[in-house]
Design a protein around this motif. Structure first.
Motif: not given
Length: 72
Positions: A17-25, A33-40, A47-57
């Motif tokens: 999206h323009k101002d934020l990205h919605v991510a899921a793993v 395993l989780g969903t979260e929003s991150f600034a663009t 932060m989004m990549l770090e969050w995704m990697r916190s769930f595993g490989d």
């Protein structure tokens, strides 16, 4: 010798999206395993990549890019 525990393989997905990205793993069994929003911003992307990697490989990330917001 002790056997090393298996690391969970996970896949990320991003809806841009323009101002934020919605991510899921999801895991290898397609369980969310989780969903979260991150600034663009650069910081938001890191932060989004770090969050995704916190769930595993993190094996791969799919990006919904029907618009132009995710192109950059």
């Amino acid at each position: 010798m002790a056997k090393k525990p298996d690391t969970a393989h996970v896949v990320g997905g991003v809806d841009t999206h323009k101002d934020l990205h919605v991510a899921a793993v999801v895991d290898q069994y397609d369980r969310v395993l989780g969903t979260e929003s991150f600034a663009t911003t650069r910081h938001g992307h890191r932060m989004m990549l770090e969050w995704m990697r916190s769930f595993g490989d993190l094996q791969r990330v799919g990006i919904e890019c029907s618009g132009s917001y995710g192109a950059g």
